[in-house]
Design a protein around this motif. Structure first.
Motif, short mmCIF file in Angstrom:
data_model
loop_
_atom_site.label_atom_id
_atom_site.label_comp_id
_atom_site.label_asym_id
_atom_site.label_seq_id
_atom_site.Cartn_x
_atom_site.Cartn_y
_atom_site.Cartn_z
N ASN A 165 -2.36 11.04 0.95
CA ASN A 165 -3.24 12.04 2.36
C ASN A 165 -3.56 13.66 0.88
OD1 ASN A 165 -3.70 11.46 4.81
ND2 ASN A 165 -1.79 12.14 4.71
N SER A 196 0.73 -1.26 -0.04
CA SER A 196 -0.06 0.07 0.00
C SER A 196 0.53 0.99 -0.10
CB SER A 196 -0.71 -0.17 0.83
OG SER A 196 -2.25 -1.10 0.84
N VAL A 247 -4.28 4.37 -1.96
CA VAL A 247 -4.55 4.50 -0.65
C VAL A 247 -4.67 5.98 -1.18
CG1 VAL A 247 -5.75 4.28 1.00
CG2 VAL A 247 -4.63 2.77 0.05
N SER A 298 -9.12 3.37 -2.11
CA SER A 298 -7.84 2.12 -2.88
C SER A 298 -8.15 1.30 -4.01
CB SER A 298 -7.91 1.48 -1.56
OG SER A 298 -9.05 0.40 -1.63
N ARG A 323 0.37 4.94 1.17
CA ARG A 323 -1.03 5.91 1.47
C ARG A 323 -1.35 7.17 0.82
NH1 ARG A 323 -4.49 3.78 4.87
NH2 ARG A 323 -4.13 1.92 5.24
N HIS A 350 -10.86 8.47 0.53
CA HIS A 350 -11.98 6.56 0.73
C HIS A 350 -11.51 6.13 -0.23
CE1 HIS A 350 -13.03 9.36 5.05
NE2 HIS A 350 -13.35 10.17 3.90
N GLU A 388 -6.77 9.37 0.81
CA GLU A 388 -7.13 8.60 2.31
C GLU A 388 -8.54 9.53 2.22
OE1 GLU A 388 -4.22 9.20 5.41
OE2 GLU A 388 -4.21 6.74 5.34
#
Length: 79
Positions: free
Chosen positions: A8, A4, A46, A53, A6, A51, A48
């Motif tokens: 933001n 993954s 992903v 992925s 991640r 929301h 975030e």
């Protein structure tokens, strides 16, 4: 094995290296990275803030830019 990455907003952290998502579309994205070393050929992106992925595969590597294509999520087959 997928890993993954991640996110933001549009800034993502790739194994302790900052990346920026560029040209995000329904089929893929361009990532600007501080170093492409160690970024796997397949991973799950992903985001975030959305929301979301998405499984992704690297289709292009050029200097500090990586092109990815989103893969269709694999449905488990019933036997």
């Amino acid at each position: 094995m997928n890993e993954s990455i991640r996110a933001n907003d549009s800034t993502i952290l790739c194994r302790q290296r900052h990346c920026t998502v560029r040209n995000l579309s329904a089929t893929g994205a361009m990532l600007d990275v501080t170093s492409p070393v160690g970024i796997p050929a397949r991973f799950t992106l992903v985001i975030e803030a959305e929301h979301a992925s998405k499984p992704a595969v690297v289709v292009r590597r050029q200097d500090k830019r990586i092109g990815i294509r989103f893969e269709a999520e694999r449905a488990s087959s019933a036997v």
